[in-house]
Design an enzyme around this catalytic site. Sequence first.
Site, short mmCIF file in Angstrom:
data_model
loop_
_atom_site.label_atom_id
_atom_site.label_comp_id
_atom_site.label_asym_id
_atom_site.label_seq_id
_atom_site.Cartn_x
_atom_site.Cartn_y
_atom_site.Cartn_z
N SER A 18 43.84 7.64 -44.39
CA SER A 18 42.39 7.80 -44.45
C SER A 18 41.92 8.16 -45.85
CB SER A 18 41.94 8.89 -43.47
OG SER A 18 42.24 8.54 -42.14
N ARG A 22 39.65 5.93 -48.75
CA ARG A 22 38.41 6.48 -49.30
C ARG A 22 38.50 6.69 -50.81
NH1 ARG A 22 38.91 7.41 -44.08
NH2 ARG A 22 37.09 7.84 -42.74
N GLY A 89 40.76 -1.66 -39.33
CA GLY A 89 39.45 -1.27 -38.83
C GLY A 89 38.74 -0.33 -39.78
N ARG A 117 38.27 -6.24 -32.07
CA ARG A 117 37.79 -4.86 -32.04
C ARG A 117 36.28 -4.80 -32.18
NH1 ARG A 117 41.87 -1.28 -35.63
NH2 ARG A 117 40.62 0.38 -34.69
N ASP A 308 44.65 9.51 -33.16
CA ASP A 308 45.77 8.64 -33.50
C ASP A 308 47.09 9.13 -32.94
OD1 ASP A 308 44.28 6.76 -34.87
OD2 ASP A 308 44.50 7.75 -36.80
N ARG A 339 45.68 1.14 -26.13
CA ARG A 339 46.81 2.07 -26.19
C ARG A 339 47.04 2.81 -24.88
NH1 ARG A 339 45.95 4.24 -32.44
NH2 ARG A 339 46.83 2.38 -33.41
N ARG A 383 51.35 2.23 -34.26
CA ARG A 383 51.59 3.57 -33.69
C ARG A 383 52.38 3.48 -32.38
NH1 ARG A 383 49.32 6.67 -37.33
NH2 ARG A 383 47.34 6.04 -38.27
#
Length: 423
Positions: A18, A22, A89, A117, A308, A339, A383
Amino acid sequence: MQTNSRLSGTISVPGDKSISHRSIILGALSNGTTKITNFLRSADCISTMGVFRNLGVQIDDTPAEITVHGVGIKGLQAPKVDLDMGNSGTSTRLISGVLAGQPFVSRVMGDASLSKRPMKRIITPLSEMGSEIDAVENHLPMTIHGTQLHGIQYEMPVASAQVKSAIILAALQADGDTTIIEPVKSRDHTENMLERFSPDSIEKHDHQIVIHPHHELAGQAVHVPGDISSAAFFLVAAAIVPGSEVTIQNVGINPTRTGILNVLKRAGASITETNRTTGVEASADLAVKATELKPFTVTGHEIPGLVDEVPLLALLAARANGVSKITGAEELRFKESDRISVIVTEFKKLGIAIEELPDGFIIDGSKPWHLNDAKLNSHKDHRIAMTLKIASLLVDQPVTIKDFDSIKISYPTFNDDLAKLRS
């Protein structure tokens, strides 16, 4: 359980995904250079770099650091090609917020998984701000007609760091202030980093964020801490594999991301935190020892801080001595895979007593596992792939995991780090 499955040793996990995303985005929108160390060179973050290069931003990538030569909020160039977000995403939603306020048209695309998505969650607020976005049934590919945006007050229907961040990045380009109201506080990496890049651009009040446009961003030095979502695989592995004792160095411990630690402790896991440091984000070394685990409950108010990690928490529950319940996680149905459905399907192959709920699971960890099918399937979800790999440590027969190479999305060196702890 496999022989020699006990885990022992010390590792460092890759940089936070993340924060890596950024740092590129805010660096590109800044004046001056941004130097990033411990950047996560995963497929998703490389997609973000590629998009900004196609928007005219020079990004130098050396083994030691990433250098972003910022062009300022108004310095991006109209892309000559479609902007390929790959499987990311985060890239899609955050960069759409940037593109919404630019004086050009952009076409955003992604792979087959990303194209399934939902994008309505960002299309709605960005449209309210004045952007015109064309998408077929609210999915990629998506054409964004950049324009002068207007400040709005937006009460988010659900907690989502990606949607919030898209609005923040759009709001930096609006003609007036934007106020964002969150029902539950979600990850705040964008807010934290914006306070460093442009402190006059943001105010934070409990569940309310106010963005003040017309302030320039200045390039920064960013050291990315280890990704707690990557560390979580080894935190849970050490907790559930008998005899294990693992230390993970330099893990980001942003309070909006440490829900996994809270649940582990609630389940009776032994966790010790040392060497705490502060920077763009706080970090610490985390040590975990295997212990007897007890059942636990996770409800909706906790999900934003551990969304997550829910597949891993399902695995943790499968080793706890009793019935655990995880609810409020319907967001998981809209990730790289569904998931919730996938975890139930694959865990049943391992003989785990798990029941699917519309928004989560009920898992009885007191029941022994019985391998029903050695052919596991990641469903091309990174994941899920890594969760199943950790689960396989507790199975006494070899298993295969289809499309395991999906781990490249977030943790390309996962197998190497696991091998270090098993040697």
